[in-house]
Design a protein around this motif. Structure first.
Motif, PDB file in Angstrom:
ATOM      1  N   HIS A 223      68.436  17.340  47.293  1.00 24.40           N
ATOM      2  CA  HIS A 223      69.565  18.238  47.052  1.00 24.40           C
ATOM      3  C   HIS A 223      70.845  17.462  46.730  1.00 24.40           C
ATOM      4  O   HIS A 223      71.886  18.044  46.478  1.00 24.40           O
ATOM      5  CB  HIS A 223      69.788  19.140  48.282  1.00 24.40           C
ATOM      6  CG  HIS A 223      70.677  20.304  48.014  1.00 24.40           C
ATOM      7  ND1 HIS A 223      71.957  20.401  48.510  1.00 24.40           N
ATOM      8  CD2 HIS A 223      70.473  21.432  47.287  1.00 24.40           C
ATOM      9  CE1 HIS A 223      72.511  21.537  48.103  1.00 24.40           C
ATOM     10  NE2 HIS A 223      71.643  22.182  47.358  1.00 24.40           N
ATOM     11  N   ALA A 224      70.766  16.135  46.722  1.00 26.06           N
ATOM     12  CA  ALA A 224      71.933  15.293  46.453  1.00 26.06           C
ATOM     13  C   ALA A 224      72.346  15.387  44.992  1.00 26.06           C
ATOM     14  O   ALA A 224      71.505  15.546  44.097  1.00 26.06           O
ATOM     15  CB  ALA A 224      71.627  13.847  46.823  1.00 26.06           C
ATOM     16  N   LYS A 225      73.670  15.280  44.759  1.00 28.24           N
ATOM     17  CA  LYS A 225      74.216  15.187  43.405  1.00 28.24           C
ATOM     18  C   LYS A 225      75.002  13.890  43.319  1.00 28.24           C
ATOM     19  O   LYS A 225      76.006  13.719  44.022  1.00 28.24           O
ATOM     20  CB  LYS A 225      75.156  16.363  43.097  1.00 28.24           C
ATOM     21  CG  LYS A 225      74.452  17.708  42.954  1.00 28.24           C
ATOM     22  CD  LYS A 225      74.311  18.407  44.245  1.00 28.24           C
ATOM     23  CE  LYS A 225      73.879  19.852  44.041  1.00 28.24           C
ATOM     24  NZ  LYS A 225      73.250  20.421  45.237  1.00 28.24           N
ATOM     25  N   LEU A 226      74.566  12.988  42.465  1.00 25.50           N
ATOM     26  CA  LEU A 226      75.149  11.643  42.402  1.00 25.50           C
ATOM     27  C   LEU A 226      75.107  11.140  40.966  1.00 25.50           C
ATOM     28  O   LEU A 226      74.074  11.217  40.297  1.00 25.50           O
ATOM     29  CB  LEU A 226      74.353  10.701  43.322  1.00 25.50           C
ATOM     30  CG  LEU A 226      74.713   9.225  43.304  1.00 25.50           C
ATOM     31  CD1 LEU A 226      76.105   9.010  43.886  1.00 25.50           C
ATOM     32  CD2 LEU A 226      73.680   8.432  44.105  1.00 25.50           C
ATOM     33  N   TYR A 227      76.256  10.621  40.510  1.00 27.16           N
ATOM     34  CA  TYR A 227      76.354  10.046  39.162  1.00 27.16           C
ATOM     35  C   TYR A 227      76.989   8.662  39.305  1.00 27.16           C
ATOM     36  O   TYR A 227      78.095   8.545  39.848  1.00 27.16           O
ATOM     37  CB  TYR A 227      77.214  10.929  38.248  1.00 27.16           C
ATOM     38  CG  TYR A 227      76.741  12.365  38.182  1.00 27.16           C
ATOM     39  CD1 TYR A 227      75.848  12.789  37.216  1.00 27.16           C
ATOM     40  CD2 TYR A 227      77.191  13.301  39.127  1.00 27.16           C
ATOM     41  CE1 TYR A 227      75.404  14.105  37.170  1.00 27.16           C
ATOM     42  CE2 TYR A 227      76.753  14.615  39.094  1.00 27.16           C
ATOM     43  CZ  TYR A 227      75.860  15.016  38.113  1.00 27.16           C
ATOM     44  OH  TYR A 227      75.416  16.322  38.089  1.00 27.16           O
ATOM     45  N   VAL A 228      76.289   7.636  38.853  1.00 24.61           N
ATOM     46  CA  VAL A 228      76.795   6.265  38.957  1.00 24.61           C
ATOM     47  C   VAL A 228      76.820   5.664  37.556  1.00 24.61           C
ATOM     48  O   VAL A 228      75.777   5.546  36.905  1.00 24.61           O
ATOM     49  CB  VAL A 228      75.940   5.407  39.897  1.00 24.61           C
ATOM     50  CG1 VAL A 228      76.581   4.036  40.070  1.00 24.61           C
ATOM     51  CG2 VAL A 228      75.765   6.088  41.253  1.00 24.61           C
ATOM     52  N   ALA A 229      78.015   5.281  37.105  1.00 23.02           N
ATOM     53  CA  ALA A 229      78.193   4.727  35.756  1.00 23.02           C
ATOM     54  C   ALA A 229      78.781   3.332  35.862  1.00 23.02           C
ATOM     55  O   ALA A 229      79.834   3.143  36.487  1.00 23.02           O
ATOM     56  CB  ALA A 229      79.095   5.634  34.925  1.00 23.02           C
ATOM     57  N   GLU A 230      78.121   2.347  35.261  1.00 21.57           N
ATOM     58  CA  GLU A 230      78.626   0.980  35.222  1.00 21.57           C
ATOM     59  C   GLU A 230      79.176   0.696  33.830  1.00 21.57           C
ATOM     60  O   GLU A 230      78.529   0.990  32.818  1.00 21.57           O
ATOM     61  CB  GLU A 230      77.507  -0.005  35.564  1.00 21.57           C
ATOM     62  CG  GLU A 230      76.999   0.143  36.988  1.00 21.57           C
ATOM     63  CD  GLU A 230      75.883  -0.845  37.322  1.00 21.57           C
ATOM     64  OE1 GLU A 230      75.500  -1.634  36.422  1.00 21.57           O
ATOM     65  OE2 GLU A 230      75.381  -0.822  38.462  1.00 21.57           O
ATOM     66  N   ASP A 273      71.379  -1.728  43.349  1.00 25.57           N
ATOM     67  CA  ASP A 273      71.353  -1.654  44.814  1.00 25.57           C
ATOM     68  C   ASP A 273      70.805  -0.311  45.289  1.00 25.57           C
ATOM     69  O   ASP A 273      70.010  -0.248  46.229  1.00 25.57           O
ATOM     70  CB  ASP A 273      72.765  -1.851  45.373  1.00 25.57           C
ATOM     71  CG  ASP A 273      73.215  -3.297  45.309  1.00 25.57           C
ATOM     72  OD1 ASP A 273      72.344  -4.177  45.135  1.00 25.57           O
ATOM     73  OD2 ASP A 273      74.428  -3.544  45.423  1.00 25.57           O
ATOM     74  N   ILE A 274      71.243   0.770  44.661  1.00 20.58           N
ATOM     75  CA  ILE A 274      70.796   2.101  45.077  1.00 20.58           C
ATOM     76  C   ILE A 274      69.296   2.268  44.851  1.00 20.58           C
ATOM     77  O   ILE A 274      68.585   2.865  45.677  1.00 20.58           O
ATOM     78  CB  ILE A 274      71.584   3.191  44.316  1.00 20.58           C
ATOM     79  CG1 ILE A 274      73.046   3.197  44.766  1.00 20.58           C
ATOM     80  CG2 ILE A 274      70.963   4.571  44.536  1.00 20.58           C
ATOM     81  CD1 ILE A 274      73.929   4.139  43.972  1.00 20.58           C
ATOM     82  N   LEU A 275      68.786   1.731  43.751  1.00 17.73           N
ATOM     83  CA  LEU A 275      67.375   1.909  43.406  1.00 17.73           C
ATOM     84  C   LEU A 275      66.471   0.859  44.039  1.00 17.73           C
ATOM     85  O   LEU A 275      65.249   0.905  43.859  1.00 17.73           O
ATOM     86  CB  LEU A 275      67.207   1.881  41.881  1.00 17.73           C
ATOM     87  CG  LEU A 275      67.927   3.008  41.118  1.00 17.73           C
ATOM     88  CD1 LEU A 275      67.759   2.814  39.616  1.00 17.73           C
ATOM     89  CD2 LEU A 275      67.387   4.372  41.543  1.00 17.73           C
ATOM     90  N   ALA A 276      67.061  -0.062  44.793  1.00 19.67           N
ATOM     91  CA  ALA A 276      66.261  -1.117  45.434  1.00 19.67           C
ATOM     92  C   ALA A 276      65.426  -0.535  46.571  1.00 19.67           C
ATOM     93  O   ALA A 276      65.699   0.537  47.097  1.00 19.67           O
ATOM     94  CB  ALA A 276      67.176  -2.216  45.953  1.00 19.67           C
ATOM     95  N   GLU A 277      64.379  -1.300  46.972  1.00 16.38           N
ATOM     96  CA  GLU A 277      63.462  -0.836  48.024  1.00 16.38           C
ATOM     97  C   GLU A 277      64.166  -0.624  49.352  1.00 16.38           C
ATOM     98  O   GLU A 277      63.779   0.239  50.132  1.00 16.38           O
ATOM     99  CB  GLU A 277      62.322  -1.842  48.196  1.00 16.38           C
ATOM    100  CG  GLU A 277      61.186  -1.681  47.206  1.00 16.38           C
ATOM    101  CD  GLU A 277      60.493  -0.327  47.338  1.00 16.38           C
ATOM    102  OE1 GLU A 277      60.109   0.034  48.468  1.00 16.38           O
ATOM    103  OE2 GLU A 277      60.355   0.381  46.333  1.00 16.38           O
ATOM    104  N   HIS A 278      65.214  -1.419  49.631  1.00 19.55           N
ATOM    105  CA  HIS A 278      65.893  -1.255  50.910  1.00 19.55           C
ATOM    106  C   HIS A 278      66.786  -0.019  50.940  1.00 19.55           C
ATOM    107  O   HIS A 278      67.359   0.319  51.973  1.00 19.55           O
ATOM    108  CB  HIS A 278      66.738  -2.500  51.223  1.00 19.55           C
ATOM    109  CG  HIS A 278      67.921  -2.682  50.313  1.00 19.55           C
ATOM    110  ND1 HIS A 278      67.842  -3.402  49.140  1.00 19.55           N
ATOM    111  CD2 HIS A 278      69.186  -2.222  50.384  1.00 19.55           C
ATOM    112  CE1 HIS A 278      69.025  -3.389  48.540  1.00 19.55           C
ATOM    113  NE2 HIS A 278      69.862  -2.671  49.280  1.00 19.55           N
TER     114      HIS A 278
END
Length: 524
Positions: A223-230, A273-278
């Motif tokens: 249910h999260a809404k998240l947008y990350v732009a580099e 970092d967000i998509l990493a296994e940890h």
């Protein structure tokens, strides 16, 4: 406390409880001016100790429900060394909400909060340098995705136009995280514009990590809404209420609130970092692209549209609840100023939230303009919070909604009757006082749980239970005398008639007179 909510979108309660009626002045319905829905998830809190005030803001993707879903939230507090928001969407939203308040005093206090939010300086999470608030649907601070080098999108609901626009905004559409149902409605060409498309692992959708999921209690899943732009050396992280849908991020038909945080990139970047296994990577699976997209179920879609149309019609019907005396009881009567169409609806069940669904009455008379007589009840059960259960045959799940209906003829003693029913005896009175004083105690939680409700009529001792009440009231007198103002009103209420006076513990009135004398002196 005021809770602003989408008009007609209060879920029905799971159990019967007389205190629900006390929520009537707390709940403020809101409609989106652009034809969408009022969709922000925001807690704006103001703390005061008589000398100064402090603000805390929580911007979430989470609704005020019992859902066991994966959500995201940002918590920030006001501080003199904090950063002023670059965009004032938060204050803009709260100022707009003030117009929906039913009373002049509520409008004044909400507008006052908006002024404080506009000038607040926020202590940002470590590593972030800038914060902005964007509000869609009502003003000038709507958010649009700026150009970026790399993009991560997390959204449980999707629309083709919005997903395509987000992919167009970046040089590298890195990852799209959503639900299987939402992804199945997006064309394969659009999905393949993202380097990776993911869903949650099935085990991640349960509370205990098991591979089976039980959704009988409440919805779960993403249910999260998240947008990350580099972009170059900087990363923009955006969280809030807006899904990657047309009304969420494209045409801004909904009222939404988003917060953008900006930081300098480090290492491999925040997206990595967000998509990493940890981190989030441990609960993600690659979406298995089907050979072809399934055709939508036209019958199911029609039924869902009929349910939503009926919800809006009921919410905007202008119904009024009339309290009609029926001997020692009351017979609430629900009236609509004009007949309702309720097109496509198979059945309508109606009951007050202080009752249970088993006591419901047939509400189809609303289609012909008839008044609906609800089950007879006592004074404590009278409420303007009325539940409606709508069904469209067996095509889709029924929906249950609650409306805060205006009430005419409400007896003056209703609130007092509720308190007497809940407090019931001297022990209940003491538990209630300890609850009022709880935040001054370390831990802030009453030691006696409210479900230990003895109705035996025991007179009780005001020095027993969770600790000597005299000590707790003395602490309140020193630290927060305003707490005793609440108790003073409660005592006066219970002294006003002999039946209520019997609920006061032995010796309490004598003890209270000492506190009342001191309170009177401090006011002078």
């Amino acid at each position: 406390v005021r809770v602003f909510h989408q008009l007609g979108n209060i879920l029905g309660p799971q159990q019967q409880y007389p205190l629900y009626s006390m929520l009537e002045p707390v709940l403020v319905p809101v409609a989106a001016p652009g034809g969408g829905v009022f969709h922000p998830k925001l807690w704006a809190l103001r703390f005061a100790d008589g000398k100064s005030t402090a603000l805390r803001v929580v911007v979430l993707s989470r609704n005020l429900t019992g859902d066991r879903s994966w959500d995201v939230a940002l918590v920030m507090e006001e501080g003199k060394d904090g950063s002023k928001a670059a965009k004032p969407g938060l204050a803009e939203l709260v100022d707009w909400l003030a117009q929906s308040c039913p009373s002049a005093e509520d409008r004044r206090r909400t507008a006052e909060l908006a002024v404080q939010l506009r000038s607040a300086r926020w202590m940002l999470p470590d590593g972030f340098e800038e914060v902005s608030f964007f509000c869609h649907g009502i003003g000038k601070t709507a958010w649009r995705m700026d150009r970026s080098d790399k993009l991560l999108v997390v959204s449980p609901f999707l629309a083709e136009s919005a997903v395509r626009a987000l992919a167009d905004s970046t040089s590298r559409a890195e990852t799209l995280v959503s639900t299987p149902k939402a992804l199945s409605a997006i064309s394969l060409d659009t999905l393949r514009r993202f380097r990776r498309v993911c869903v949650l692992r099935e085990a991640a959708e349960t509370e205990d990590g098991e591979d089976t999921i039980d959704t009988t209690e409440s919805p779960s899943g993403l249910h999260a809404k998240l947008y990350v732009a580099e972009e170059g050396r900087y990363t923009r992280l955006v969280i809030g209420s807006a899904n990657a849908t047309a009304r969420g991020v494209a045409d801004h038909g909904n009222v939404e609130l988003l917060t953008q945080l900006v930081c300098r990139a480090s290492g491999k970047g925040i997206i990595a970092d967000i998509l990493a296994e940890h981190c989030m990577g441990s609960v993600l699976l690659d979406y298995e692209f089907p050979d072809s997209q399934p055709e939508p179920d036209e019958k199911e879609m029609r039924a869902e549209l009929d349910l939503e149309a009926a919800r809006r019609e009921l919410a905007n019907a202008g119904m009024v609840l009339h309290c009609i005396a029926d001997g020692a009881a009351w017979r609430p009567e629900l009236r609509s100023p004009s007949p309702l169409s309720l097109a496509g609806i198979g059945s309508v069940a109606i009951w007050p939230v202080t009752g249970v669904e088993a006591q419901c009455v047939d509400g189809f008379g609303l289609k012909t303009g008839k008044s609906i007589l609800l089950p007879p009840c006592g004074t404590a059960a009278l409420t303007g919070l009325v539940a409606f259960k709508l069904k469209v045959l067996d095509v889709v799940r029924p929906i249950t909604m609650v409306l805060n209906v205006p009430v005419e003829g409400m007896p003056e003693g209703r609130d007092k009757a509720i308190r007497r029913e809940v407090i019931a005896n001297a022990e209940g009175f003491l538990r209630y006082l300890r609850l009022l004083l709880a935040e001054l105690r370390e831990g802030g939680v009453p030691a006696v749980p409210p479900d230990r409700h003895d109705k035996s009529g025991h007179r009780g001792s005001w020095g027993s239970g969770s600790g000597p009440l005299l000590e707790e009231m003395t602490r309140a007198l020193v630290r927060a005398p305003g707490k005793l103002d609440v108790i003073e009103r409660l005592v006066a209420d219970f002294r006003s008639d002999e039946e209520s006076r019997k609920l006061l513990p032995d010796g309490f009135e004598t003890m209270w007179e000492s506190f009342a004398t001191i309170l009177e002196r401090t006011r002078k």
